[in-house]
Each structure stands twice: as C-alpha cells, then as structure tokens.
Write an enzyme that holds these catalytic residues in place. Structure first.
Site, PDB file in Angstrom:
ATOM      1  N   TYR A  11     -20.523 -39.464  66.386  1.00  0.00           N
ATOM      2  CA  TYR A  11     -19.752 -39.348  65.046  1.00  0.00           C
ATOM      3  C   TYR A  11     -18.444 -38.617  65.353  1.00  0.00           C
ATOM      4  CZ  TYR A  11     -18.505 -37.826  60.327  1.00  0.00           C
ATOM      5  OH  TYR A  11     -18.042 -37.628  58.974  1.00  0.00           O
ATOM      6  N   LEU A  33     -25.937 -42.558  75.072  1.00  0.00           N
ATOM      7  CA  LEU A  33     -26.218 -43.515  74.050  1.00  0.00           C
ATOM      8  C   LEU A  33     -27.720 -43.290  73.335  1.00  0.00           C
ATOM      9  CD1 LEU A  33     -24.932 -46.877  75.350  1.00  0.00           C
ATOM     10  CD2 LEU A  33     -23.887 -45.277  73.877  1.00  0.00           C
ATOM     11  N   ASP A  58     -25.482 -39.104  81.599  1.00  0.00           N
ATOM     12  CA  ASP A  58     -26.254 -37.995  80.787  1.00  0.00           C
ATOM     13  C   ASP A  58     -25.393 -36.667  81.549  1.00  0.00           C
ATOM     14  OD1 ASP A  58     -28.232 -35.576  80.662  1.00  0.00           O
ATOM     15  OD2 ASP A  58     -28.938 -37.322  79.483  1.00  0.00           O
ATOM     16  N   SER A 124     -20.115 -24.512  66.321  1.00  0.00           N
ATOM     17  CA  SER A 124     -20.588 -24.788  65.006  1.00  0.00           C
ATOM     18  C   SER A 124     -20.434 -23.458  64.168  1.00  0.00           C
ATOM     19  CB  SER A 124     -22.018 -25.394  64.949  1.00  0.00           C
ATOM     20  OG  SER A 124     -22.563 -25.042  63.526  1.00  0.00           O
ATOM     21  N   TYR A 148     -31.160 -24.665  67.192  1.00  0.00           N
ATOM     22  CA  TYR A 148     -29.857 -25.231  67.390  1.00  0.00           C
ATOM     23  C   TYR A 148     -28.781 -24.350  67.549  1.00  0.00           C
ATOM     24  CZ  TYR A 148     -25.608 -27.865  65.846  1.00  0.00           C
ATOM     25  OH  TYR A 148     -24.212 -28.200  65.699  1.00  0.00           O
ATOM     26  N   LYS A 152     -25.805 -23.125  70.657  1.00  0.00           N
ATOM     27  CA  LYS A 152     -24.275 -23.018  70.455  1.00  0.00           C
ATOM     28  C   LYS A 152     -23.880 -21.433  70.706  1.00  0.00           C
ATOM     29  CE  LYS A 152     -23.378 -27.173  68.858  1.00  0.00           C
ATOM     30  NZ  LYS A 152     -22.868 -28.165  69.735  1.00  0.00           N
ATOM     31  N   TYR A 176     -17.137 -25.517  63.681  1.00  0.00           N
ATOM     32  CA  TYR A 176     -17.082 -26.485  62.243  1.00  0.00           C
ATOM     33  C   TYR A 176     -17.959 -26.044  61.438  1.00  0.00           C
ATOM     34  CZ  TYR A 176     -16.419 -29.830  66.402  1.00  0.00           C
ATOM     35  OH  TYR A 176     -16.437 -30.541  67.674  1.00  0.00           O
ATOM     36  N   PHE A 177     -17.493 -26.437  60.280  1.00  0.00           N
ATOM     37  CA  PHE A 177     -18.134 -26.074  58.963  1.00  0.00           C
ATOM     38  C   PHE A 177     -18.947 -27.313  58.697  1.00  0.00           C
ATOM     39  CE2 PHE A 177     -15.941 -22.217  59.359  1.00  0.00           C
ATOM     40  CZ  PHE A 177     -16.874 -21.087  58.821  1.00  0.00           C
ATOM     41  N   ASN A 198     -28.048 -34.178  56.726  1.00  0.00           N
ATOM     42  CA  ASN A 198     -26.941 -33.558  55.996  1.00  0.00           C
ATOM     43  C   ASN A 198     -26.724 -34.397  54.632  1.00  0.00           C
ATOM     44  OD1 ASN A 198     -26.264 -31.788  58.094  1.00  0.00           O
ATOM     45  ND2 ASN A 198     -25.182 -33.607  59.279  1.00  0.00           N
ATOM     46  N   PRO A 292     -36.336 -22.790  52.585  1.00  0.00           N
ATOM     47  CA  PRO A 292     -36.251 -21.620  53.347  1.00  0.00           C
ATOM     48  C   PRO A 292     -35.028 -21.549  54.359  1.00  0.00           C
ATOM     49  CG  PRO A 292     -38.467 -22.571  53.419  1.00  0.00           C
ATOM     50  CD  PRO A 292     -37.592 -23.450  52.900  1.00  0.00           C
ATOM     51  N   ASP A 294     -31.775 -21.164  53.499  1.00  0.00           N
ATOM     52  CA  ASP A 294     -30.657 -21.888  52.790  1.00  0.00           C
ATOM     53  C   ASP A 294     -29.983 -20.618  52.182  1.00  0.00           C
ATOM     54  OD1 ASP A 294     -30.758 -24.231  53.481  1.00  0.00           O
ATOM     55  OD2 ASP A 294     -31.011 -25.275  51.689  1.00  0.00           O
TER      56      ASP A 294
END
Length: 336
Positions: A11, A33, A58, A124, A148, A152, A176-177, A198, A292, A294
């Site tokens: 994306y 891919l 890869d 991120s 995750y 980062k 990024y946000f 998302n 939980p 958030d």
C-alpha cells in the site's frame, strides 16, 4: 537516480513509487509478494506511463538482495518490507521480529558491503507508545505496547547505532500516524487481506457491502463525541513526504526521525460521517466496548517536517474518504 523500494508492491510502497517517479527518481521494486498483488505493477504503469523494474525477493535472502543492489546500480533504499498487523504480532511475535528486525539487519549488512549507505525507513507513531502529551513531537519518549511497535523501536535504534558508527551513513525514520486514502485515479489503494485491522478500509468494505456494520470501540472517551480521535494522513501526502525527506537530506548523514501527520485529529464517528457523504451510503455502525490498550486521542506535531523538509500534508478528510471510495467502489475485492 535508482532507488530500491522494498515492499514496493504494498500500500504505502506502491504509492511512494508514484511520488518517486513524479520527482524524477527511478524506483526499482523489491517485494516477496507475501501481502501484495503482482497486478500492482500494471496499475503503476497505467498511472505513471512507466513500467517499473520488479524483483521478487525476500529481504532475508542476502545474496538475492545484494544482486538487486549491485545489478541495478542502486544509490538508496526506501524500506517498506515489514509485517504490520498489531493483533497478529501479539500472536506471532517471533515471526515479526524475524522479518522486521532480522530482515532489516540483513539488509543493512549487505548495503554496507556494497557501499549503499542511504536508507529511508517506514517507521510508525507506535514508537511513542501511550502518549504522555499531545500533540506528539519527535522528542516524545520512545516505547511500544505490542511486538509490532517494538520492531519499529528496535529498528530505529539499530539505524541510529549504525549511523553513529559510520560517518557516511544516512537513515531517515518517518513516523506515520494513520495512512488512509488511495490514488485519485481510483486505480490503486489499500486492499487488506482478511478482516481489516484499520478503520478506513473497514468502513469502505461496509459501504461497498462486504461488511454488515462498523464496530465503534468505545463511546465514553474524553473526546468531543466520546469516540477515539486519530490523526489520519492521505497516502499521497505521505508518499510525497518520503520524497521530500530524501531530497532534503540525500547529501547528509546521521539518523533523522520525522513525524508525518496532519496535526489534526478526527474521531471515529467523524470519519464514518465523512465516508457516508463521499459514498452516498449511510454506513451502518454499532457501539462496542473499548478495546484493551486503545487510547482516547493521538495526533502529530508535524512542524519539524515543515521546517526542515518543506513538507506539509495538503489533503483533508474529504479527499481521504472521496479517494478511498473511488478505489473501493471500482475494485470492491481489491486487484484480485
């Protein structure tokens, strides 16, 4: 100048290839891919008029990665090849550390060996953990709340340490946000496999009839309407931020982190309302308990990017929802 774009079929990577081409750079795509369609290459050609070179590979395959750098005379790497689902990372942490952390180390070793010393890293806002203050600037303490996010954090530390050991190395970490939207042509957008993680793709799939309703997790936060507030950024603004960062610093060295966001938050209900207006569909939603981990609000202080890179986000929530709907209505099942 040729730039290797790892994860360039995904994306964010694919939209950044468009921005690179527009700015006069030549992207070479390197992707395994695992979470992208080969058909992205055709869409990129229709949008740009150029057929980008594509290497299926890869980042953990050092020999193959080395050949990609050497044979294509690569001068810099834009690195998007990462696993990125927060929930999945808690279930498969070793897979995430292997791909995101070990894979980046393998890349850096090869880059050092062949003398490619410039990397733009897809980081991120998760590196800020639970916000201690808002808006979040680059001086905010670093931490994470899931594997995750920790990948980062770890890669940023590795990049900083590598730059400290090599006066010629440049690493730009772009935090990024919440990237949303699609290319305005409607030919390219976000196409998550399985159930979207998302908000925006979930709303889009609900509007197009693939989902029954959107679950809104929590309506009792300390926000204007009680639902969570986030900083959403249009994918094309984000893509152009990468090019601006590289163009501003390509002759520099060191580790440089930047926030890429709008500095403005939108609530879940505001995004649903905006999408309903764009699509002409009354998007169904149901309130659900908080999840939980958030938080109520999260948005960027992005003035450093404006000052140092001459970059600001230009596209508003209407453009984000208009372009997402254009893509989703044209390709309800993605490119497959």
């Amino acid at each position: 100048m040729k730039i290797l774009v790892t994860g360039g079929m995904g994306y964010i990577g694919s939209h950044t290839c468009i921005a690179l081409h527009k700015a006069g750079y030549t992207p070479v795509i390197y992707d395994n891919l695992s979470n992208a369609s080969i058909k992205v290459l055709d869409q990129l050609e229709v949008i740009t008029g150029a057929r980008f070179d594509f290497i299926e590979g890869d980042i953990l395959d050092k020999a193959h990665f080395k050949a990609a750098l050497v044979e294509n005379n690569i001068e810099a790497v834009f690195h998007f090849a990462a696993l990125k689902a927060v929930g999945e990372s808690t279930e498969q942490p070793l897979r995430y550390y292997q791909n995101n952390v070990s894979g980046t180390v393998a890349m850096l070793e090869v880059m050092k060996e062949v003398g490619v010393n410039r990397i733009i890293f897809s980081s991120s806002a998760t590196v800020y953990g639970d916000p201690q203050y808002l808006p979040i600037d680059e001086k905010h303490p670093i931490s994470a709340t899931n594997p995750y996010g920790w990948t980062k954090v770890m890669v940023e530390q590795i990049l900083a340490d590598n730059c400290a050991s090599d006066d010629n190395a440049l690493a730009i970490a772009l935090r990024y946000f919440n990237p949303v939207g699609a290319h305005p042509s409607g030919l390219l957008g976000e196409s998550p496999s399985g159930i979207p993680n998302n908000l925006m793709p979930f709303i889009a799939q609900t509007a197009v009839g693939k989902r029954e309703f959107v679950s809104v997790f929590g309506d009792d936060y300390n926000t204007p309407d009680g639902t969570g507030v986030r900083d959403y950024i249009h994918i094309m603004d984000l893509a152009e931020g990468h090019v601006a960062a590289f163009s501003a610093h390509k002759q520099d060295s060191g580790f440089l982190p930047y926030n890429l966001g709008t500095g403005q938050g939108y609530s879940v209900l505001e995004v649903i309302k905006a999408f309903s207006a764009s699509s002409g569909v009354d998007v169904a939603y149901k309130m659900a308990p908080r999840r939980p981990g958030d938080i109520a609000s999260n948005y960027a202080e992005a003035s450093l990017a404006k000052e140092k890179l001459g970059w600001t986000a230009k596209l508003d929530i209407k453009a984000m929802t208009d372009d997402t709907w254009h893509w989703q209505s044209k390709y309800p099942n993605g490119l497959e």
